[in-house]
Design a protein around this motif. Sequence first.
Motif, mmCIF file in Angstrom:
data_model
loop_
_atom_site.group_PDB
_atom_site.id
_atom_site.type_symbol
_atom_site.label_atom_id
_atom_site.label_comp_id
_atom_site.label_asym_id
_atom_site.label_seq_id
_atom_site.Cartn_x
_atom_site.Cartn_y
_atom_site.Cartn_z
ATOM 1 N N GLY A 205 0.841 -1.196 0.000
ATOM 2 C CA GLY A 205 0.000 0.000 0.000
ATOM 3 C C GLY A 205 0.872 1.239 0.000
ATOM 4 O O GLY A 205 1.802 1.348 0.802
ATOM 5 N N SER A 206 0.579 2.196 -0.893
ATOM 6 C CA SER A 206 1.518 3.296 -1.117
ATOM 7 C C SER A 206 1.007 4.675 -0.726
ATOM 8 O O SER A 206 1.756 5.643 -0.788
ATOM 9 N N ASP A 207 -0.270 4.786 -0.328
ATOM 10 C CA ASP A 207 -0.784 6.124 -0.042
ATOM 11 C C ASP A 207 -2.100 6.023 0.733
ATOM 12 O O ASP A 207 -2.681 4.939 0.870
ATOM 13 N N VAL A 208 -2.558 7.159 1.219
ATOM 14 C CA VAL A 208 -3.843 7.268 1.925
ATOM 15 C C VAL A 208 -4.601 8.441 1.321
ATOM 16 O O VAL A 208 -4.030 9.521 1.122
ATOM 17 N N GLU A 209 -5.881 8.227 1.032
ATOM 18 C CA GLU A 209 -6.719 9.318 0.545
ATOM 19 C C GLU A 209 -7.910 9.492 1.479
ATOM 20 O O GLU A 209 -8.572 8.510 1.829
ATOM 21 N N SER A 210 -8.169 10.738 1.879
ATOM 22 C CA SER A 210 -9.259 10.976 2.828
ATOM 23 C C SER A 210 -10.087 12.196 2.463
ATOM 24 O O SER A 210 -10.706 12.813 3.333
ATOM 25 N N ALA A 211 -10.106 12.558 1.188
ATOM 26 C CA ALA A 211 -10.921 13.701 0.766
ATOM 27 C C ALA A 211 -12.391 13.400 1.029
ATOM 28 O O ALA A 211 -12.914 12.369 0.605
ATOM 29 N N VAL A 212 -13.057 14.301 1.720
ATOM 30 C CA VAL A 212 -14.437 14.066 2.143
ATOM 31 C C VAL A 212 -15.376 13.940 0.945
ATOM 32 O O VAL A 212 -16.416 13.275 1.018
ATOM 33 N N GLY A 221 -14.030 2.642 6.033
ATOM 34 C CA GLY A 221 -14.343 3.545 7.142
ATOM 35 C C GLY A 221 -13.612 4.862 7.019
ATOM 36 O O GLY A 221 -12.380 4.907 7.057
ATOM 37 N N TYR A 222 -14.377 5.938 6.884
ATOM 38 C CA TYR A 222 -13.776 7.245 6.628
ATOM 39 C C TYR A 222 -12.894 7.716 7.780
ATOM 40 O O TYR A 222 -11.815 8.271 7.566
ATOM 41 N N GLN A 223 -13.330 7.501 9.026
ATOM 42 C CA GLN A 223 -12.540 7.966 10.164
ATOM 43 C C GLN A 223 -11.168 7.290 10.210
ATOM 44 O O GLN A 223 -10.178 7.894 10.615
ATOM 45 N N ASN A 224 -11.111 6.027 9.797
ATOM 46 C CA ASN A 224 -9.819 5.349 9.736
ATOM 47 C C ASN A 224 -8.908 6.004 8.707
ATOM 48 O O ASN A 224 -7.693 6.130 8.915
ATOM 49 N N GLN A 225 -9.495 6.423 7.590
ATOM 50 C CA GLN A 225 -8.702 7.095 6.565
ATOM 51 C C GLN A 225 -8.135 8.415 7.089
ATOM 52 O O GLN A 225 -6.970 8.745 6.846
ATOM 53 N N VAL A 226 -8.939 9.146 7.811
ATOM 54 C CA VAL A 226 -8.484 10.417 8.372
ATOM 55 C C VAL A 226 -7.330 10.185 9.343
ATOM 56 O O VAL A 226 -6.312 10.895 9.322
ATOM 57 N N GLU A 266 -6.514 3.159 -7.504
ATOM 58 C CA GLU A 266 -6.636 3.714 -6.151
ATOM 59 C C GLU A 266 -5.567 3.134 -5.225
ATOM 60 O O GLU A 266 -5.192 1.961 -5.347
ATOM 61 N N PRO A 267 -5.082 3.938 -4.280
ATOM 62 C CA PRO A 267 -4.152 3.405 -3.279
ATOM 63 C C PRO A 267 -4.895 2.583 -2.237
ATOM 64 O O PRO A 267 -6.106 2.738 -2.055
ATOM 65 N N LEU A 268 -4.171 1.713 -1.562
ATOM 66 C CA LEU A 268 -4.727 0.912 -0.467
ATOM 67 C C LEU A 268 -4.098 1.374 0.837
ATOM 68 O O LEU A 268 -2.909 1.145 1.070
ATOM 69 N N SER A 269 -4.880 2.029 1.672
ATOM 70 C CA SER A 269 -4.374 2.376 2.999
ATOM 71 C C SER A 269 -4.229 1.101 3.820
ATOM 72 O O SER A 269 -4.670 0.026 3.410
ATOM 73 N N HIS A 270 -3.649 1.218 5.005
ATOM 74 C CA HIS A 270 -3.447 0.032 5.840
ATOM 75 C C HIS A 270 -4.775 -0.590 6.238
ATOM 76 O O HIS A 270 -4.865 -1.810 6.417
ATOM 77 N N GLN A 271 -5.804 0.187 6.366
ATOM 78 C CA GLN A 271 -7.139 -0.324 6.663
ATOM 79 C C GLN A 271 -7.763 -0.975 5.431
ATOM 80 O O GLN A 271 -8.369 -2.045 5.510
ATOM 81 N N GLN A 272 -7.607 -0.353 4.294
ATOM 82 C CA GLN A 272 -8.255 -0.838 3.076
ATOM 83 C C GLN A 272 -7.650 -2.124 2.538
ATOM 84 O O GLN A 272 -8.315 -2.854 1.806
#
Length: 288
Positions: A205-212, A221-226, A266-272
């Motif tokens: 996983g290379s990035d995190v995106e949290s644009a509302v 889960g949006y809060q995890n992304q934030v 799309e990137p995969l955050s650690h949660q995703q």
Amino acid sequence: MKIKTLSLVPALMLAAGISHSAFAAQGVAFVHGTGQQSDAYNDYWTGSFVDTVRQGLPNSSNYTVINCDFDQYMWADAASGCLAGQLTTFINNKNITDLTLITHSNGGNVVRWILSNPTWDSRYPNIISKVTRTIALAPSSGGTPLADAVIAGNSFEQSLGWLLGYGSDAVKQQQVSWMESYNAQWLYGTPNRPNLPSRFETVVGSDVESAVWDSDSYCGGYQNQVGLEVTQNWLDSCSDGFLNCSSQSLAGVVWFTDKSRTQGGEPLSHQQSRRNCFGLPNMLKNRI
């Protein structure tokens, strides 16, 4: 004269074009990351993730979801001992001969402990002989600076509690210098160390995106992304919010880095990377 019918079986199998491998039983085990799990199917992976992946098996019922205490050091009985026990039961009950392990985060370290230390536990050799592949999703093979921050008790401790917990043995283990030591002395699969006995391939996983305003930010889960967007500020530019890409790719071989194969790039955050996001479960289904 008594006919030895059993001796005819191999010849009949060959004549029919059937090999011994046709009777192999393929299975998959889902191995969670840091934390003590009692219902990882629902709480860690979610049913939609597991149920999609297992459709790639010839027999979709040949799967197990591990529930262990991975807040412990990887060699502890509650960690690798628990994993060995549940894998042994699964192998025996389903007569598994070809086992794929799908791990996430610190689960990859626990699996590498078993694969690297066959004499540690009498159950390990049988497991090792059955494992043909490990697919490690965002493995913490090189540890994370965030574990160092938690153990140091600095200002990150409160913001990281939801992600790591507070100073458990597993968190201590994932400090960067500690993982460097384990990789040098106890674990296989990293540079200048012996190879693991079976293929160990990683998804990075290379990035995190949290644009509302971006619906993709809500997968997992949006809060995890934030939260992961915040912690990413203390990691490399290539990271999933918990682990640097260099840590995730340190052991084994890289199967792919998220954006190169995910839906929409799309990137995969650690949660995703443990959720039904951007086609990941389908890629795993096709891989096994």
